[in-house]
Design a protein around this motif. Structure first.
Motif, PDB file in Angstrom:
ATOM      1  N   UNK A  16       0.779  -1.142  -0.076  1.00 44.52           N
ATOM      2  CA  UNK A  16      -0.173   0.135  -0.130  1.00 44.52           C
ATOM      3  C   UNK A  16       0.861   1.268   0.023  1.00 44.52           C
ATOM      4  N   UNK A  17       1.912   1.031   0.721  1.00 43.34           N
ATOM      5  CA  UNK A  17       2.829   2.378   0.613  1.00 43.34           C
ATOM      6  C   UNK A  17       3.511   2.883  -0.873  1.00 43.34           C
ATOM      7  N   UNK A  18       3.613   1.773  -1.539  1.00 48.14           N
ATOM      8  CA  UNK A  18       4.323   1.994  -2.852  1.00 48.14           C
ATOM      9  C   UNK A  18       3.237   2.386  -3.668  1.00 48.14           C
ATOM     10  N   UNK A  19       2.034   1.914  -3.605  1.00 47.66           N
ATOM     11  CA  UNK A  19       0.753   2.281  -4.389  1.00 47.66           C
ATOM     12  C   UNK A  19       0.485   3.591  -4.079  1.00 47.66           C
ATOM     13  N   UNK A  20       0.420   4.300  -3.009  1.00 46.65           N
ATOM     14  CA  UNK A  20      -0.121   5.482  -2.472  1.00 46.65           C
ATOM     15  C   UNK A  20       0.957   6.485  -2.837  1.00 46.65           C
ATOM     16  N   UNK A  21       2.180   5.960  -2.742  1.00 48.15           N
ATOM     17  CA  UNK A  21       3.150   7.072  -2.947  1.00 48.15           C
ATOM     18  C   UNK A  21       3.362   7.356  -4.558  1.00 48.15           C
ATOM     19  N   UNK A  23       0.867   7.938  -6.194  1.00 49.70           N
ATOM     20  CA  UNK A  23      -0.039   8.926  -6.628  1.00 49.70           C
ATOM     21  C   UNK A  23       0.192  10.318  -5.690  1.00 49.70           C
ATOM     22  N   UNK A  24       0.702  10.203  -4.444  1.00 52.50           N
ATOM     23  CA  UNK A  24       1.078  11.531  -3.706  1.00 52.50           C
ATOM     24  C   UNK A  24       2.411  10.962  -3.017  1.00 52.50           C
ATOM     25  N   UNK A  25       3.248  12.200  -2.624  1.00 54.60           N
ATOM     26  CA  UNK A  25       4.207  12.035  -2.033  1.00 54.60           C
ATOM     27  C   UNK A  25       4.013  11.645  -0.386  1.00 54.60           C
ATOM     28  N   UNK A  26       4.648  10.572  -0.176  1.00 59.14           N
ATOM     29  CA  UNK A  26       4.780  10.262   1.347  1.00 59.14           C
ATOM     30  C   UNK A  26       5.991  10.434   2.167  1.00 59.14           C
ATOM     31  N   UNK A  27       6.126  10.692   3.432  1.00 56.91           N
ATOM     32  CA  UNK A  27       7.259  10.916   4.457  1.00 56.91           C
ATOM     33  C   UNK A  27       7.134  10.054   5.425  1.00 56.91           C
ATOM     34  N   UNK A  28       8.231   9.399   5.600  1.00 55.24           N
ATOM     35  CA  UNK A  28       8.102   8.252   6.953  1.00 55.24           C
ATOM     36  C   UNK A  28       8.283   8.914   8.190  1.00 55.24           C
ATOM     37  N   UNK A  29       7.534   8.704   8.918  1.00 58.12           N
ATOM     38  CA  UNK A  29       7.548   9.364  10.441  1.00 58.12           C
ATOM     39  C   UNK A  29       7.361   8.118  11.431  1.00 58.12           C
ATOM     40  N   UNK A  30       8.534   7.545  12.007  1.00 55.33           N
ATOM     41  CA  UNK A  30       8.267   6.432  12.722  1.00 55.33           C
ATOM     42  C   UNK A  30       7.854   5.275  11.857  1.00 55.33           C
ATOM     43  N   UNK A  31       6.892   4.457  12.278  1.00 57.24           N
ATOM     44  CA  UNK A  31       6.759   3.200  11.526  1.00 57.24           C
ATOM     45  C   UNK A  31       5.797   3.351  10.536  1.00 57.24           C
ATOM     46  N   UNK A  32       4.940   4.469  10.370  1.00 56.59           N
ATOM     47  CA  UNK A  32       3.959   5.041   9.446  1.00 56.59           C
ATOM     48  C   UNK A  32       4.604   6.076   8.427  1.00 56.59           C
TER      49      UNK A  32
END
Length: 579
Positions: A16-21, A23-32
């Motif tokens: 899910x992280x690969x798929x959503x990223x 579409x939109x930029x994601x930044x890791x904070x802790x385990x999420x």
């Protein structure tokens, strides 16, 4: 492979992280991972994505689910389409799979419009359609275009469509409600019919155009109906969505004829607002299509005004659109006909940034003989330059101003810094208007105990065994339903992944919402038998209290003193724990 196994296999093979990223930029904070939520007007990252649970949740608008839910909502596609898209990513073959048909309360309406579409298409290909086809031919719309855009014809008869649809079992009230009839007559009479599609490519409306010398309005569009909300749709979206993935940009035009014409020269990554004013819903749809947007409206004053207004709407969403400024009051349709593909290609290739277009537009109304007008113009240009993140472009703008108005570059640069500093101090209006965190409903201790047991039912067999053994009765219908469904799922499939439950509950939004709330509880991962029993005791006390309340109500309504005494004794025993 059966349907359940296939869905589970696809879900487990895409992250899910690969798929959503993608579409939109994601930044890791802790385990999420966190990103700006695409499902509301978000400015601060409020969407959390969990790799361990394979789910996402927005803490502002409440959007949540698994990878299928995200793709369905982002792309505005059905579950089947999302499954096919993700299966392709995972390298899994889904051809020939027959999923359960997704029925909605609006399904009869879609079927009605499908019948109307076929009726209109057939009319155009009969002798009744000769004049209409000649008109289309003069407008350089040939048979291939007619077929691609499902163009049809309404007849001169006042009730031909009404008769067809009422014979199929549809009521006149329904026809009126859906905009296909009025006062027992067809809404569209003797017009060339252009279907309007929803985001998934279903026909939900029509635009009918006169083609003779009638003095009626040139176009007649479907009214707002349960399935047609013009401000929530973009014409040609369902086709452009696929093209944009390849071309990486989207062109936004005003009318559907502009889109049809652009498609004839190879531009299928084009959508239309079906008007000049862009709604917030349409702006968000455009943003989801691509961050690279080109506005191409009419070249007259109204078109230039629409470009300025709609450009600001996109700027508010963090986009930096470009603009095609058509000359000589052309609209895209007539420009392409008169000037041809190569000239239009050049306009697309050389589209200017919206900020440059706005600066050019500001200059049109400046009286160069007035020092006040010139000063106001310079200040407006500097305000626009302050919004641009490209230092080279900003320097070019300031140097051009300095040269044109014979003003020191340093003076302009100082003014620019003043504007930027004021903008930093001024509170961000957009941030103020951002949705507040979605308030969680107030929960009683009984609700919290039920939700805690459900939480551990997702994680351990001992919680499931306790639920079954004690036949725990949770306080609310949704809690009871969710507990029962989790128990059934575990019993049927032998194992349980939280992310798969969101697919299982895709038609039960109340359960998906409650599941999201349960997962948000700040509970430890492991629980002892004693702690689990404590939660169960709270649920037992709830049931006891509810029974006591029921008996007390019966006592109030009872007139026989002996029967009242019997009920009172039952209450006493319940409270003592001997019944």
């Amino acid at each position: 492979m059966n349907e359940h196994d296939l869905i589970q296999s696809v879900r487990s093979k895409v992250d899910i992280v690969d798929v959503i990223s993608s579409y939109i930029p994601l930044v890791q904070k802790g385990k999420n991972y966190f990103g700006v939520c695409p499902f509301h007007d978000d400015t601060n990252p409020s969407m959390s994505v969990s790799r361990s649970l394979q789910i996402y949740k927005c803490f502002s608008c409440g959007a949540s689910g698994n990878v299928f839910n995200f793709v369905m909502d982002y792309e505005h596609i059905t579950f089947k389409e999302a499954l096919e898209l993700l299966a392709k990513k995972a390298g899994i073959e889904v051809k020939g799979l027959k999923l359960k048909k997704e029925n909605t309360q609006n399904e009869p309406y879609y079927k009605m419009y499908e019948l109307a579409l076929k009726f209109y298409q057939n009319n155009l290909n009969t002798s009744f359609g000769h004049d209409a086809k000649e008109y289309l031919k003069k407008r350089k719309i040939d048979d291939d275009v007619i077929k691609e855009f499902d163009i049809g014809l309404s007849l001169t008869s006042m009730d031909s469509l009404v008769k067809l649809l009422t014979d199929k079992g549809y009521s006149l009230d329904t026809l009126d409600k859906l905009g296909l009839a009025s006062n027992e007559h067809d809404t569209y009479i003797n017009r060339i019919m252009f279907p309007l599609w929803d985001l998934n490519g279903r026909v939900v409306g029509f635009s009918g155009r006169i083609y003779d010398n009638s003095k009626l309005n040139k176009y007649l569009n479907t009214k707002e109906t349960p399935i047609f909300k013009k401000g929530e749709l973009l014409y040609h979206y369902h086709v452009a969505r696929e093209e944009v993935r390849t071309k990486k940009y989207v062109i936004v035009m005003e009318g559907f004829m502009d889109v049809i014409r652009a498609s004839t020269i190879g531009y299928r990554n084009v959508v239309a607002l079906m008007g000049t004013a862009m709604t917030k819903e349409q702006a968000n749809l455009i943003k989801r299509l691509s961050n690279d947007v080109i506005l191409c409206f009419d070249g007259d004053d109204a078109g230039r005004h629409a470009t300025l207004v709609n450009g600001e709407e996109l700027i508010q969403l963090g986009l930096n659109p470009k603009v095609i400024a058509l000359e000589n009051d052309y609209d895209p349709d007539t420009y392409i006909i008169d000037q041809g593909k190569e000239r239009f290609d050049a306009l697309v290739e050389n589209a200017i940034y919206y900020s440059d277009f706005k600066i050019q537009s500001l200059k049109k109304d400046v009286n160069m003989n007035s020092d006040i007008d010139k000063a106001n113009y310079i200040n407006q240009v500097i305000s626009e330059a302050a919004k641009i993140n490209d230092e080279i472009r900003v320097e070019i703008i300031l140097k051009n101003l300095a040269k044109e108005f014979d003003i020191s570059y340093n003076t302009l640069e100082k003014r620019l810094q003043d504007v930027k500093e004021k903008a930093e101090i001024k509170p961000d209006k957009k941030e103020v208007e951002t949705l507040p965190s979605k308030e969680k409903p107030r929960r009683s201790k009984y609700d919290l105990a039920a939700m805690a047991i459900i939480y551990y039912m997702l994680k351990s067999d001992k919680a499931i065994r306790l639920y079954r053994r004690e036949e725990l009765y949770f306080p609310t219908a949704d809690e009871r339903h969710l507990g029962s469904e989790i128990d059934y799922y575990r019993d049927t499939y032998g194992s349980l992944e939280v992310a798969d439950l969101f697919t299982y509950f895709q038609d039960k939004k109340n359960l998906s919402s409650l599941l999201t709330e349960v997962l948000s509880l700040n509970l430890k991962e492991e629980i002892s038998d004693e702690e689990l029993e404590e939660y169960a005791d709270v649920i037992r006390s709830y049931r006891l209290n509810e029974e006591v309340k029921r008996l007390q109500k019966m006592i109030k309504e009872e007139v026989d003193p002996l029967q009242k005494a019997v009920l009172a004794e039952r209450i006493r025993k319940l409270k003592m724990g001997v019944e």
